[in-house]
Design a protein around this motif. Structure first.
Motif, PDB file in Angstrom:
ATOM      1  N   SER A   1      33.098 -22.802  58.350  1.00 40.82           N
ATOM      2  CA  SER A   1      32.511 -22.062  57.238  1.00 40.82           C
ATOM      3  C   SER A   1      31.069 -21.674  57.489  1.00 40.82           C
ATOM      4  CB  SER A   1      32.576 -22.921  55.958  1.00 40.82           C
ATOM      5  OG  SER A   1      31.792 -24.100  56.100  1.00 40.82           O
ATOM      6  N   PHE A   2      30.501 -22.054  58.651  1.00 44.65           N
ATOM      7  CA  PHE A   2      29.072 -21.818  58.856  1.00 44.65           C
ATOM      8  C   PHE A   2      28.645 -20.361  58.717  1.00 44.65           C
ATOM      9  CE2 PHE A   2      25.486 -20.628  61.543  1.00 44.65           C
ATOM     10  CZ  PHE A   2      24.490 -21.297  60.867  1.00 44.65           C
ATOM     11  N   PRO A   3      29.355 -19.379  59.278  1.00 40.70           N
ATOM     12  CA  PRO A   3      28.894 -17.990  59.116  1.00 40.70           C
ATOM     13  C   PRO A   3      28.703 -17.591  57.656  1.00 40.70           C
ATOM     14  CG  PRO A   3      30.587 -18.116  60.802  1.00 40.70           C
ATOM     15  CD  PRO A   3      30.546 -19.460  60.142  1.00 40.70           C
ATOM     16  N   LYS A   4      29.615 -18.017  56.787  1.00 37.27           N
ATOM     17  CA  LYS A   4      29.503 -17.688  55.365  1.00 37.27           C
ATOM     18  C   LYS A   4      28.346 -18.455  54.725  1.00 37.27           C
ATOM     19  CE  LYS A   4      34.449 -16.729  54.887  1.00 37.27           C
ATOM     20  NZ  LYS A   4      35.705 -17.108  54.198  1.00 37.27           N
ATOM     21  N   VAL A   5      28.176 -19.708  55.101  1.00 36.87           N
ATOM     22  CA  VAL A   5      27.061 -20.498  54.570  1.00 36.87           C
ATOM     23  C   VAL A   5      25.742 -19.886  55.018  1.00 36.87           C
ATOM     24  CG1 VAL A   5      25.947 -22.764  54.568  1.00 36.87           C
ATOM     25  CG2 VAL A   5      28.439 -22.605  54.525  1.00 36.87           C
ATOM     26  N   HIS A   6      25.688 -19.477  56.280  1.00 36.97           N
ATOM     27  CA  HIS A   6      24.480 -18.859  56.824  1.00 36.97           C
ATOM     28  C   HIS A   6      24.126 -17.592  56.037  1.00 36.97           C
ATOM     29  CE1 HIS A   6      21.506 -17.633  59.793  1.00 36.97           C
ATOM     30  NE2 HIS A   6      22.088 -16.455  59.857  1.00 36.97           N
ATOM     31  N   THR A   7      25.142 -16.812  55.708  1.00 35.96           N
ATOM     32  CA  THR A   7      24.904 -15.595  54.933  1.00 35.96           C
ATOM     33  C   THR A   7      24.316 -15.917  53.565  1.00 35.96           C
ATOM     34  OG1 THR A   7      26.727 -14.442  56.028  1.00 35.96           O
ATOM     35  CG2 THR A   7      26.024 -13.580  53.905  1.00 35.96           C
ATOM     36  N   ALA A   8      24.850 -16.953  52.909  1.00 36.43           N
ATOM     37  CA  ALA A   8      24.328 -17.359  51.600  1.00 36.43           C
ATOM     38  C   ALA A   8      22.880 -17.822  51.709  1.00 36.43           C
ATOM     39  CB  ALA A   8      25.190 -18.474  51.016  1.00 36.43           C
ATOM     40  N   CYS A   9      22.581 -18.591  52.743  1.00 40.57           N
ATOM     41  CA  CYS A   9      21.211 -19.092  52.940  1.00 40.57           C
ATOM     42  C   CYS A   9      20.237 -17.952  53.215  1.00 40.57           C
ATOM     43  CB  CYS A   9      21.174 -20.093  54.091  1.00 40.57           C
ATOM     44  SG  CYS A   9      22.067 -21.631  53.777  1.00 40.57           S
ATOM     45  N   GLU A  10      20.644 -17.035  54.085  1.00 39.01           N
ATOM     46  CA  GLU A  10      19.771 -15.911  54.419  1.00 39.01           C
ATOM     47  C   GLU A  10      19.546 -15.001  53.211  1.00 39.01           C
ATOM     48  OE1 GLU A  10      18.038 -15.384  57.348  1.00 39.01           O
ATOM     49  OE2 GLU A  10      18.716 -17.457  57.557  1.00 39.01           O
ATOM     50  N   GLY A  11      20.602 -14.848  52.390  1.00 42.75           N
ATOM     51  CA  GLY A  11      20.459 -14.038  51.182  1.00 42.75           C
ATOM     52  C   GLY A  11      19.450 -14.633  50.211  1.00 42.75           C
ATOM     53  N   THR A  12      19.489 -15.956  50.081  1.00 42.36           N
ATOM     54  CA  THR A  12      18.534 -16.629  49.197  1.00 42.36           C
ATOM     55  C   THR A  12      17.122 -16.524  49.748  1.00 42.36           C
ATOM     56  OG1 THR A  12      20.234 -18.196  48.469  1.00 42.36           O
ATOM     57  CG2 THR A  12      17.942 -18.824  48.086  1.00 42.36           C
ATOM     58  N   LYS A  13      16.986 -16.697  51.059  1.00 43.25           N
ATOM     59  CA  LYS A  13      15.667 -16.580  51.675  1.00 43.25           C
ATOM     60  C   LYS A  13      15.083 -15.186  51.446  1.00 43.25           C
ATOM     61  CE  LYS A  13      16.527 -19.901  55.408  1.00 43.25           C
ATOM     62  NZ  LYS A  13      16.721 -20.069  56.877  1.00 43.25           N
ATOM     63  N   PHE A  14      15.946 -14.170  51.548  1.00 42.55           N
ATOM     64  CA  PHE A  14      15.488 -12.792  51.337  1.00 42.55           C
ATOM     65  C   PHE A  14      15.002 -12.605  49.901  1.00 42.55           C
ATOM     66  CE2 PHE A  14      16.258  -8.450  49.916  1.00 42.55           C
ATOM     67  CZ  PHE A  14      15.523  -7.726  50.854  1.00 42.55           C
ATOM     68  N   MET A  15      15.789 -13.107  48.951  1.00 45.92           N
ATOM     69  CA  MET A  15      15.401 -12.955  47.551  1.00 45.92           C
ATOM     70  C   MET A  15      14.096 -13.680  47.252  1.00 45.92           C
ATOM     71  SD  MET A  15      18.809 -13.078  45.171  1.00 45.92           S
ATOM     72  CE  MET A  15      19.461 -14.589  45.859  1.00 45.92           C
ATOM     73  N   VAL A  16      13.968 -14.904  47.781  1.00 47.95           N
ATOM     74  CA  VAL A  16      12.774 -15.696  47.526  1.00 47.95           C
ATOM     75  C   VAL A  16      11.531 -15.035  48.121  1.00 47.95           C
ATOM     76  CG1 VAL A  16      11.601 -17.872  48.084  1.00 47.95           C
ATOM     77  CG2 VAL A  16      13.963 -17.902  47.263  1.00 47.95           C
ATOM     78  N   GLY A  17      11.642 -14.603  49.379  1.00 51.98           N
ATOM     79  CA  GLY A  17      10.458 -14.084  50.063  1.00 51.98           C
ATOM     80  C   GLY A  17      10.190 -12.611  49.880  1.00 51.98           C
ATOM     81  N   MET A  18      11.239 -11.783  49.997  1.00 54.99           N
ATOM     82  CA  MET A  18      11.042 -10.340  49.994  1.00 54.99           C
ATOM     83  C   MET A  18      11.207  -9.729  48.598  1.00 54.99           C
ATOM     84  SD  MET A  18      10.249  -9.828  53.104  1.00 54.99           S
ATOM     85  CE  MET A  18      10.306  -8.040  53.194  1.00 54.99           C
ATOM     86  N   GLU A  19      12.265 -10.112  47.904  1.00 58.03           N
ATOM     87  CA  GLU A  19      12.526  -9.485  46.611  1.00 58.03           C
ATOM     88  C   GLU A  19      11.561  -9.956  45.526  1.00 58.03           C
ATOM     89  OE1 GLU A  19      16.267  -8.937  43.482  1.00 58.03           O
ATOM     90  OE2 GLU A  19      16.634  -9.509  45.567  1.00 58.03           O
ATOM     91  N   PHE A  20      11.331 -11.286  45.492  1.00 59.63           N
ATOM     92  CA  PHE A  20      10.459 -11.831  44.447  1.00 59.63           C
ATOM     93  C   PHE A  20       9.048 -12.140  44.935  1.00 59.63           C
ATOM     94  CE2 PHE A  20      14.745 -13.025  42.890  1.00 59.63           C
ATOM     95  CZ  PHE A  20      14.698 -12.361  41.671  1.00 59.63           C
ATOM     96  N   GLY A  21       8.860 -12.194  46.238  1.00 59.47           N
ATOM     97  CA  GLY A  21       7.527 -12.426  46.773  1.00 59.47           C
ATOM     98  C   GLY A  21       7.001 -13.837  46.602  1.00 59.47           C
ATOM     99  N   PHE A  22       7.910 -14.808  46.454  1.00 60.42           N
ATOM    100  CA  PHE A  22       7.463 -16.196  46.339  1.00 60.42           C
ATOM    101  C   PHE A  22       6.983 -16.701  47.696  1.00 60.42           C
ATOM    102  CE2 PHE A  22      11.096 -16.599  43.058  1.00 60.42           C
ATOM    103  CZ  PHE A  22      10.297 -16.026  42.078  1.00 60.42           C
ATOM    104  N   ARG A  23       6.007 -17.568  47.666  1.00 62.12           N
ATOM    105  CA  ARG A  23       5.555 -18.234  48.897  1.00 62.12           C
ATOM    106  C   ARG A  23       6.481 -19.417  49.145  1.00 62.12           C
ATOM    107  NH1 ARG A  23      -0.138 -19.888  47.046  1.00 62.12           N
ATOM    108  NH2 ARG A  23       0.927 -19.726  45.029  1.00 62.12           N
ATOM    109  N   SER A  24       7.189 -19.406  50.256  1.00 63.82           N
ATOM    110  CA  SER A  24       8.158 -20.465  50.515  1.00 63.82           C
ATOM    111  C   SER A  24       7.880 -21.172  51.833  1.00 63.82           C
ATOM    112  CB  SER A  24       9.582 -19.906  50.527  1.00 63.82           C
ATOM    113  OG  SER A  24       9.753 -18.995  51.587  1.00 63.82           O
TER     114      SER A  24
END
Length: 361
Positions: A27-50
């Protein structure tokens, strides 16, 4: 959820705990996609410092918690986000509970991306690996016990990996095993017996939905019910640190799984204990507030299901199929783990019977 907590998350850095690459996991490819999507939202979409913290093992270690906690102290983070596998969820919870006077943690957000992570998200405590003792231990738990508003859990079945019918079946039977276990290992003391029955019903509904899936209908219903059943099963877990016993399933996972079955998936391991639990407790006295007729009916319906006979025996999960398992040795592993946890467990005679029946089916 990130949008609703935007004001809180924007004030200070966020510790983002996610799953790293585990090649052995299908299941890692799907988990990786979920993690990367969250990282994108946190850093790029919302601009949070993470600040990233990554888990690549099946369980986080005490050292992982220490390193992540030091990161929080250095950077002044006030929120923790855990996304991905059960290990990522457990690490995020453990770090949040490690909070002390030197930290200023205010929010914990959990976004599970696997079925095991859904179980971990429902649980109130985190399980960590002690690599020196080859056993699983509890986190220290001296943080936000009473501040429920600080914890936010976002369970979206569409974000949780569906790795096929076999793993669905294991997950459903694992949730039912924990529910049945909660009835009989509680010494008759359970605050919400209705919650136990609801969890068992949810597992049974997932089984029926899986039948319909095999007949050609959508698989989404079975998957969604399985995720819900696992989350509720996590809520039922008892750790034996108060006045009630630790769950048998949890005792076995914490002590026997890492040593005797290191390659087995935790949900598959738990599901293999279900027939042993049924057989051991068929004539036992139920906890107060639970109808014996209702439980008996639920048990009969589960046992009558076509997939019940296909539950793997505990011995079949070993790396060496010719291994000769000694129940007495397994009991010693539980005793060692029990002393580390300083917890209450069921009588040895009961645990021995469950193990014996699960091994020799």
């Amino acid at each position: 959820l990130l949008q609703s907590e935007r004001g809180n998350l924007a004030r200070a850095p966020v510790l983002l705990v996610s799953s790293g690459e585990t090649p052995q996991s299908e299941s890692f490819p799907k988990v990786h996609t979920a993690c990367e999507g969250t990282k994108f939202m946190v850093g790029m979409e919302f601009g949070f410092r993470s600040v990233p913290a990554t888990v690549t093992s099946a369980y986080p270690t005490v050292e992982d918690v220490k390193k992540a906690t030091e990161l929080i102290k250095r950077l002044g983070a006030t929120s923790v986000i855990g996304v991905g596998s059960g290990a990522a969820i457990d690490l995020a919870k453990a770090v949040f509970q490690e909070d002390d006077a030197t930290n200023n943690l205010e929010n914990l957000i959990l976004a599970p991306a696997t079925r095991g992570a859904a179980l971990a998200a429902g649980a109130s405590r985190s399980i960590l690996l002690d690599p020196h003792e080859e056993t699983l231990v509890l986190e220290k738990h001296h943080g936000h016990d009473d501040d429920e508003n600080a914890v936010h859990i976002a369970i979206d079945p569409k974000m949780i990996c569906d790795t096929g019918p076999a793993s669905v079946t294991d997950a459903i039977f694992a949730s039912i095993a924990i529910g049945v276990d909660s009835i009989y290992s509680s010494d008759g003391v359970v605050k919400r017996p209705d919650q136990v029955i609801s969890a068992l019903r949810c597992g049974l509904e997932a089984l029926h939905a899986l039948d319909h899936q095999e007949e050609g209908s959508s698989s989404s219903t079975a998957h969604e019910l399985t995720v819900e059943a696992l989350f509720h099963a996590g809520e039922l877990l008892s750790y034996g640190t108060g006045t009630t016993n630790r769950n048998i399933t949890l005792a076995c996972v914490s002590s026997i799984l890492p040593i005797s079955f290191p390659q087995a998936q935790s949900l598959t391991f738990i599901s293999s204990l279900l027939p042993g639990l049924f057989d051991t407790f068929q004539d036992a006295v139920l906890m107060e507030g639970v109808s014996s007729d209702e439980v008996g009916t639920l048990v009969q319906r589960v046992q009558a299901h076509s997939m019940y006979e296909k539950i793997p025996s505990l011995s079949s999960l070993a790396v060496d199929s010719t291994a000769n398992f000694d129940v007495a040795s397994m009991l010693k592993q539980v005793h060692t783990n029990q002393s580390v946890w300083n917890c209450l467990d069921v009588d040895d005679a009961i645990l021995e019977e469950v193990l014996h029946r699960s091994l020799t089916r």
